[in-house]
Design a protein around this motif. Structure first.
Motif, PDB file in Angstrom:
ATOM      1  N   ARG A   1      38.555  31.926  43.102  1.00 52.18           N
ATOM      2  CA  ARG A   1      39.564  31.358  42.211  1.00 52.18           C
ATOM      3  C   ARG A   1      39.181  31.661  40.770  1.00 52.18           C
ATOM      4  NH1 ARG A   1      39.042  25.468  42.576  1.00 52.18           N
ATOM      5  NH2 ARG A   1      41.273  25.246  42.335  1.00 52.18           N
TER       6      ARG A   1
ATOM      7  N   ARG B   1      44.557  34.276  41.660  1.00 49.66           N
ATOM      8  CA  ARG B   1      43.842  34.675  42.879  1.00 49.66           C
ATOM      9  C   ARG B   1      43.863  36.191  43.004  1.00 49.66           C
ATOM     10  NH1 ARG B   1      42.154  31.382  47.128  1.00 49.66           N
ATOM     11  NH2 ARG B   1      42.295  29.223  46.521  1.00 49.66           N
TER      12      ARG B   1
ATOM     13  N   GLU C   1      48.170  27.888  45.384  1.00 57.01           N
ATOM     14  CA  GLU C   1      46.973  28.668  45.713  1.00 57.01           C
ATOM     15  C   GLU C   1      46.661  28.595  47.201  1.00 57.01           C
ATOM     16  OE1 GLU C   1      43.048  27.616  44.305  1.00 57.01           O
ATOM     17  OE2 GLU C   1      43.829  25.689  43.632  1.00 57.01           O
TER      18      GLU C   1
END
Length: 158
Positions: free
Chosen positions: A127, A111, A38
């Motif tokens: 998120r 995402r 991420e």
């Protein structure tokens, strides 16, 4: 469907993405395909410091509808969410805290805001956590590729 090959991949579970990446790595010399962490996804979405263009058509659309960001990446917000390798864990992001271990249970991170969400969800820091087995219409993927050691990188000018 004349433009079928230009639609984002969607209704993909995290587990489906892992299976696809295994097959891709078996077929392509050098392999190295994976889901981005991420942190990598957010860095790419911000183009190393600035956000790319987000768009919202109220429906999924073919890829490359907006303008690319500084890294040449399209559609990081406004089409489908994208799976990351990371487990959903609290911030700050620390790669060594176990969130990047592929085995095990727990929510995985998605995402990017989708065409069906409000614009404030397009923030690159937003998120979403989801079970790795769920195939939802808004979930897709964007593979990353690790560069083999010693081959240089376009990002560092080597």
């Amino acid at each position: 469907f004349p433009h079928a090959g230009r639609w984002p991949v969607e209704q993909v579970s995290w587990e489906d993405a892992q299976a696809l990446l295994l097959k891709l790595n078996d077929r392509v010399a050098g392999g190295g395909f994976r889901l981005p962490t991420e942190a990598e996804w957010e860095w790419a979405a911000r183009a190393g410091g600035e956000s790319g263009e987000a768009f919202s058509l109220g429906t999924p659309s073919t890829v490359e509808q907006g303008k690319p960001n500084r890294l040449g990446l399209f559609d990081l917000a406004g089409n489908v969410r994208e799976w990351c390798s990371s487990r959903m864990a609290s911030y700050p992001y620390v790669a060594s805290d176990g969130r990047e271990i592929m085995a095990g249970s727990g929510l995985r991170v998605l995402r990017g805001g989708t065409y069906a969400e409000p614009l404030d969800w397009y923030d690159p820091a937003a998120r979403h956590g989801e079970r790795p087995t769920r195939r939802l219409p808004l979930n897709g993927l964007r593979p990353a590729r690790s560069i083999p050691a010693g081959t240089g990188s376009v990002l560092n000018g080597a």
